[in-house]
Enzyme design. Structure first.
Site, PDB file in Angstrom:
ATOM      1  N   GLY A 175       0.740  -1.237  -0.052  1.00  0.00           N
ATOM      2  CA  GLY A 175       0.005  -0.097  -0.186  1.00  0.00           C
ATOM      3  C   GLY A 175       0.939   1.285  -0.098  1.00  0.00           C
ATOM      4  N   THR A 229       1.166   3.715   2.269  1.00  0.00           N
ATOM      5  CA  THR A 229       1.809   3.918   3.484  1.00  0.00           C
ATOM      6  C   THR A 229       3.006   2.923   3.496  1.00  0.00           C
ATOM      7  OG1 THR A 229      -0.451   4.306   4.464  1.00  0.00           O
ATOM      8  CG2 THR A 229       1.533   4.356   6.081  1.00  0.00           C
ATOM      9  N   ASP A 264      -6.826  -0.177   6.288  1.00  0.00           N
ATOM     10  CA  ASP A 264      -7.809   0.701   6.001  1.00  0.00           C
ATOM     11  C   ASP A 264      -8.461   1.364   6.937  1.00  0.00           C
ATOM     12  OD1 ASP A 264      -7.592   0.399   2.829  1.00  0.00           O
ATOM     13  OD2 ASP A 264      -7.620  -1.841   3.658  1.00  0.00           O
ATOM     14  N   LYS A 311      -8.274  -4.574   6.263  1.00  0.00           N
ATOM     15  CA  LYS A 311      -7.222  -4.603   5.442  1.00  0.00           C
ATOM     16  C   LYS A 311      -7.848  -5.161   4.133  1.00  0.00           C
ATOM     17  CE  LYS A 311      -3.322  -5.653   6.353  1.00  0.00           C
ATOM     18  NZ  LYS A 311      -3.020  -4.260   5.337  1.00  0.00           N
ATOM     19  N   GLU A 314      -1.209 -10.710   3.071  1.00  0.00           N
ATOM     20  CA  GLU A 314      -0.808 -10.187   4.283  1.00  0.00           C
ATOM     21  C   GLU A 314      -1.010 -10.779   5.490  1.00  0.00           C
ATOM     22  OE1 GLU A 314      -1.414  -5.597   2.358  1.00  0.00           O
ATOM     23  OE2 GLU A 314      -2.974  -6.633   3.103  1.00  0.00           O
TER      24      GLU A 314
HETATM   25  C1  5RP Z   1      -3.582  -3.653   1.040  1.00  0.00           C
HETATM   26  C2  5RP Z   1      -3.982  -3.016   2.443  1.00  0.00           C
HETATM   27  C3  5RP Z   1      -3.513  -1.625   2.546  1.00  0.00           C
HETATM   28  O1  5RP Z   1      -2.664  -2.052   3.795  1.00  0.00           O
HETATM   29  C4  5RP Z   1      -4.498  -0.910   2.944  1.00  0.00           C
HETATM   30  O2  5RP Z   1      -5.255  -0.809   1.685  1.00  0.00           O
HETATM   31  C5  5RP Z   1      -4.021   0.663   2.982  1.00  0.00           C
HETATM   32  O3  5RP Z   1      -3.514   1.118   2.081  1.00  0.00           O
HETATM   33  P1  5RP Z   1      -2.823   2.739   1.875  1.00  0.00           P
HETATM   34  O4  5RP Z   1      -1.673   2.445   3.046  1.00  0.00           O
HETATM   35  O5  5RP Z   1      -2.543   2.861   0.447  1.00  0.00           O
HETATM   36  O6  5RP Z   1      -3.740   3.496   2.512  1.00  0.00           O
HETATM   37  O7  5RP Z   1      -4.244  -3.849   3.292  1.00  0.00           O
HETATM   38  O8  5RP Z   1      -4.206  -4.820   0.821  1.00  0.00           O
END
Ligand code: 5RP
Length: 218
Positions: free
Chosen positions: A29, A31, A84, A94, A103
Protein backbone atom coordinates in the site's frame (compact mmCIF):
# COMPACT_ATOMS: atom_id res chain seq x y z
CA UNK A 1 0.11 18.12 7.08
CA UNK A 2 -1.20 16.39 3.97
CA UNK A 3 -2.27 12.74 4.18
CA UNK A 4 0.90 11.73 2.37
CA UNK A 5 3.00 13.62 4.92
CA UNK A 6 1.15 11.80 7.72
CA UNK A 7 1.88 8.48 5.97
CA UNK A 8 5.54 9.40 5.72
CA UNK A 9 5.63 10.43 9.38
CA UNK A 10 4.21 7.10 10.55
CA UNK A 11 6.44 5.11 8.17
CA UNK A 12 9.45 6.81 9.72
CA UNK A 13 8.22 5.90 13.21
CA UNK A 14 8.09 2.22 12.25
CA UNK A 15 11.84 2.11 11.61
CA UNK A 16 12.60 1.82 15.34
CA UNK A 17 10.85 -1.58 15.33
CA UNK A 18 13.17 -3.11 12.77
CA UNK A 19 16.40 -2.22 14.57
CA UNK A 20 18.34 -5.44 15.12
CA UNK A 21 16.04 -7.47 12.83
CA UNK A 22 17.58 -9.31 9.89
CA UNK A 23 14.44 -10.77 8.29
CA UNK A 24 11.27 -8.67 8.21
CA UNK A 25 7.84 -8.89 6.66
CA UNK A 26 6.55 -6.06 4.49
CA UNK A 27 2.93 -5.23 3.67
CA UNK A 28 1.36 -3.47 0.72
CA UNK A 29 0.00 0.00 0.00
CA UNK A 30 0.87 3.66 -0.21
CA UNK A 31 1.80 3.99 3.49
CA UNK A 32 4.09 0.98 3.34
CA UNK A 33 5.61 2.31 0.12
CA UNK A 34 7.07 5.21 2.13
CA UNK A 35 8.46 2.67 4.62
CA UNK A 36 10.01 0.61 1.80
CA UNK A 37 11.70 3.69 0.35
CA UNK A 38 13.26 4.33 3.78
CA UNK A 39 14.66 0.78 3.82
CA UNK A 40 17.25 1.91 1.27
CA UNK A 41 19.28 3.04 4.34
CA UNK A 42 19.02 -0.47 5.84
CA UNK A 43 20.71 -2.31 2.98
CA UNK A 44 23.07 -4.87 4.50
CA UNK A 45 21.44 -4.63 7.94
CA UNK A 46 18.18 -6.19 6.75
CA UNK A 47 19.25 -9.47 5.10
CA UNK A 48 15.91 -10.06 3.38
CA UNK A 49 12.18 -9.41 3.48
CA UNK A 50 9.08 -11.55 3.02
CA UNK A 51 6.78 -9.68 0.66
CA UNK A 52 2.97 -9.54 0.70
CA UNK A 53 2.46 -8.69 -2.99
CA UNK A 54 4.10 -8.51 -6.39
CA UNK A 55 4.04 -4.69 -6.16
CA UNK A 56 5.88 -4.74 -2.83
CA UNK A 57 8.39 -7.26 -4.17
CA UNK A 58 9.24 -4.93 -7.06
CA UNK A 59 9.62 -1.94 -4.76
CA UNK A 60 11.77 -3.83 -2.23
CA UNK A 61 14.09 -4.99 -5.00
CA UNK A 62 14.24 -1.42 -6.27
CA UNK A 63 15.75 -0.23 -2.99
CA UNK A 64 18.15 -3.18 -2.81
CA UNK A 65 16.37 -5.36 -0.22
CA UNK A 66 16.40 -9.05 -1.26
CA UNK A 67 13.05 -10.82 -1.13
CA UNK A 68 12.75 -14.32 0.34
CA UNK A 69 10.08 -16.98 0.11
CA UNK A 70 8.11 -17.20 3.35
CA UNK A 71 8.50 -20.99 3.11
CA UNK A 72 12.25 -20.65 3.60
CA UNK A 73 11.96 -19.24 7.14
CA UNK A 74 10.20 -20.50 10.27
CA UNK A 75 9.33 -17.11 11.68
CA UNK A 76 9.46 -13.42 10.87
CA UNK A 77 10.55 -11.08 13.67
CA UNK A 78 8.55 -8.00 12.70
CA UNK A 79 5.87 -7.39 10.08
CA UNK A 80 5.11 -3.79 9.06
CA UNK A 81 1.88 -3.06 7.19
CA UNK A 82 -0.81 -0.43 6.76
CA UNK A 83 -4.60 -0.72 7.12
CA UNK A 84 -7.83 0.75 5.81
CA UNK A 85 -9.45 1.01 9.25
CA UNK A 86 -8.17 0.53 12.79
CA UNK A 87 -10.29 0.39 15.95
CA UNK A 88 -9.21 1.09 19.52
CA UNK A 89 -8.60 -2.65 20.16
CA UNK A 90 -6.07 -2.89 17.30
CA UNK A 91 -8.52 -4.84 15.12
CA UNK A 92 -8.20 -3.92 11.46
CA UNK A 93 -9.86 -3.89 8.08
CA UNK A 94 -7.30 -4.48 5.34
CA UNK A 95 -7.36 -5.38 1.68
CA UNK A 96 -8.23 -2.09 0.01
CA UNK A 97 -5.15 -2.76 -2.10
CA UNK A 98 -6.17 -6.38 -2.68
CA UNK A 99 -3.24 -8.06 -0.94
CA UNK A 100 -5.18 -9.27 2.11
CA UNK A 101 -4.48 -13.00 1.86
CA UNK A 102 -0.69 -12.78 1.60
CA UNK A 103 -0.74 -10.03 4.22
CA UNK A 104 -2.70 -12.24 6.59
CA UNK A 105 -0.31 -15.14 6.04
CA UNK A 106 2.76 -13.03 6.83
CA UNK A 107 1.04 -11.47 9.85
CA UNK A 108 0.26 -14.97 11.14
CA UNK A 109 3.88 -16.05 10.70
CA UNK A 110 5.28 -12.96 12.45
CA UNK A 111 6.21 -12.49 16.08
CA UNK A 112 5.24 -8.80 16.06
CA UNK A 113 2.82 -7.01 13.73
CA UNK A 114 3.36 -3.25 13.60
CA UNK A 115 0.48 -1.50 11.83
CA UNK A 116 1.11 1.99 10.47
CA UNK A 117 -1.76 4.36 9.66
CA UNK A 118 -2.49 8.04 9.34
CA UNK A 119 -5.18 9.43 11.66
CA UNK A 120 -7.93 9.26 8.99
CA UNK A 121 -7.95 5.45 9.44
CA UNK A 122 -8.90 5.45 13.14
CA UNK A 123 -12.53 4.49 13.90
CA UNK A 124 -14.63 3.47 16.91
CA UNK A 125 -16.47 0.69 15.05
CA UNK A 126 -15.12 -1.09 11.95
CA UNK A 127 -17.20 -1.27 8.78
CA UNK A 128 -17.54 2.16 7.18
CA UNK A 129 -14.74 0.99 4.85
CA UNK A 130 -16.18 -1.84 2.70
CA UNK A 131 -14.82 -5.18 3.90
CA UNK A 132 -12.77 -6.93 1.16
CA UNK A 133 -13.40 -10.66 0.79
CA UNK A 134 -11.15 -12.66 -1.55
CA UNK A 135 -13.00 -15.48 -3.30
CA UNK A 136 -12.29 -18.32 -5.70
CA UNK A 137 -13.75 -16.94 -8.97
CA UNK A 138 -16.38 -19.68 -9.53
CA UNK A 139 -17.78 -19.13 -6.02
CA UNK A 140 -18.34 -15.37 -6.36
CA UNK A 141 -22.12 -15.41 -6.78
CA UNK A 142 -22.67 -18.03 -4.09
CA UNK A 143 -20.45 -16.18 -1.60
CA UNK A 144 -22.15 -12.86 -2.43
CA UNK A 145 -25.55 -14.39 -1.57
CA UNK A 146 -24.20 -15.72 1.73
CA UNK A 147 -22.71 -12.31 2.58
CA UNK A 148 -26.09 -10.69 1.94
CA UNK A 149 -27.62 -13.08 4.50
CA UNK A 150 -25.11 -11.63 7.00
CA UNK A 151 -26.50 -8.14 6.36
CA UNK A 152 -23.81 -6.91 3.96
CA UNK A 153 -24.04 -5.47 0.46
CA UNK A 154 -21.28 -7.17 -1.55
CA UNK A 155 -19.95 -5.36 -4.62
CA UNK A 156 -17.78 -7.27 -7.08
CA UNK A 157 -14.43 -5.52 -7.74
CA UNK A 158 -14.88 -6.03 -11.49
CA UNK A 159 -11.92 -6.79 -13.77
CA UNK A 160 -9.64 -7.08 -10.75
CA UNK A 161 -7.63 -10.20 -9.92
CA UNK A 162 -5.45 -10.66 -6.86
CA UNK A 163 -1.86 -11.91 -7.08
CA UNK A 164 -3.40 -15.32 -6.28
CA UNK A 165 -5.65 -15.20 -9.38
CA UNK A 166 -8.78 -14.71 -7.25
CA UNK A 167 -11.56 -12.11 -7.17
CA UNK A 168 -12.68 -9.64 -4.52
CA UNK A 169 -16.09 -8.74 -3.14
CA UNK A 170 -16.16 -5.45 -1.21
CA UNK A 171 -18.87 -5.71 1.42
CA UNK A 172 -20.66 -2.45 2.22
CA UNK A 173 -23.03 -1.66 5.05
CA UNK A 174 -21.52 -3.76 7.82
CA UNK A 175 -21.33 -2.41 11.36
CA UNK A 176 -18.77 -4.77 12.84
CA UNK A 177 -19.25 -4.96 16.59
CA UNK A 178 -17.62 -8.39 17.02
CA UNK A 179 -14.75 -8.52 14.49
CA UNK A 180 -13.33 -11.88 15.67
CA UNK A 181 -16.73 -13.57 15.28
CA UNK A 182 -17.45 -12.06 11.85
CA UNK A 183 -13.95 -12.91 10.60
CA UNK A 184 -14.53 -16.55 11.55
CA UNK A 185 -18.04 -16.71 10.07
CA UNK A 186 -17.02 -15.22 6.71
CA UNK A 187 -13.94 -17.42 6.45
CA UNK A 188 -16.27 -20.40 6.96
CA UNK A 189 -18.21 -19.70 3.74
CA UNK A 190 -17.16 -22.17 1.05
CA UNK A 191 -15.24 -20.39 -1.69
CA UNK A 192 -13.85 -17.65 0.55
CA UNK A 193 -10.05 -17.52 0.53
CA UNK A 194 -9.96 -15.02 3.36
CA UNK A 195 -11.53 -11.75 4.42
CA UNK A 196 -9.95 -8.42 5.31
CA UNK A 197 -10.73 -8.52 9.03
CA UNK A 198 -7.49 -8.83 10.95
CA UNK A 199 -9.06 -9.54 14.32
CA UNK A 200 -8.13 -13.06 15.47
CA UNK A 201 -4.53 -12.14 14.64
CA UNK A 202 -4.67 -8.39 15.19
CA UNK A 203 -1.86 -5.86 15.33
CA UNK A 204 0.51 -5.94 18.29
CA UNK A 205 1.30 -2.25 17.92
CA UNK A 206 -0.59 0.42 15.97
CA UNK A 207 1.25 3.63 15.14
CA UNK A 208 -1.04 6.52 14.22
CA UNK A 209 0.42 9.57 12.47
CA UNK A 210 -1.36 12.67 13.75
CA UNK A 211 0.89 15.41 12.44
CA UNK A 212 1.96 16.80 15.84
CA UNK A 213 3.07 13.38 16.95
CA UNK A 214 2.79 9.65 16.35
CA UNK A 215 0.48 7.88 18.83
CA UNK A 216 1.36 4.33 19.85
CA UNK A 217 -1.46 1.90 20.70
CA UNK A 218 -0.24 -1.28 22.38
C1 5RP B 1 -3.54 -3.64 1.00
C2 5RP B 1 -3.83 -3.13 2.36
C3 5RP B 1 -3.30 -1.78 2.71
O1 5RP B 1 -2.55 -1.88 3.86
C4 5RP B 1 -4.45 -0.85 2.96
O2 5RP B 1 -5.28 -0.85 1.81
C5 5RP B 1 -3.96 0.58 3.25
O3 5RP B 1 -3.39 1.12 2.10
P1 5RP B 1 -2.81 2.58 2.04
O4 5RP B 1 -1.59 2.60 2.91
O5 5RP B 1 -2.52 2.80 0.59
O6 5RP B 1 -3.88 3.51 2.56
O7 5RP B 1 -4.46 -3.76 3.16
O8 5RP B 1 -4.14 -4.88 0.77
Amino acid sequence: MTQDELKKQVAQAALQYIDGETIIGVGTGSTVNFFIDMLADYKGKIKAAASSSDATTERLKGVGIPVIELNSVDEIGVYVDGADEVDTNKKLIKGGGGALTREKIIAAASKKFVCIVDSTKSVDVLGAFPLPVEVIPMSRNYVANELEKLGGRPVWRKDYYTDNGCEILDVHGLKIVDPVKLETIINGITGVVTNGLFAARDADVVLVGNGDKVDTIK
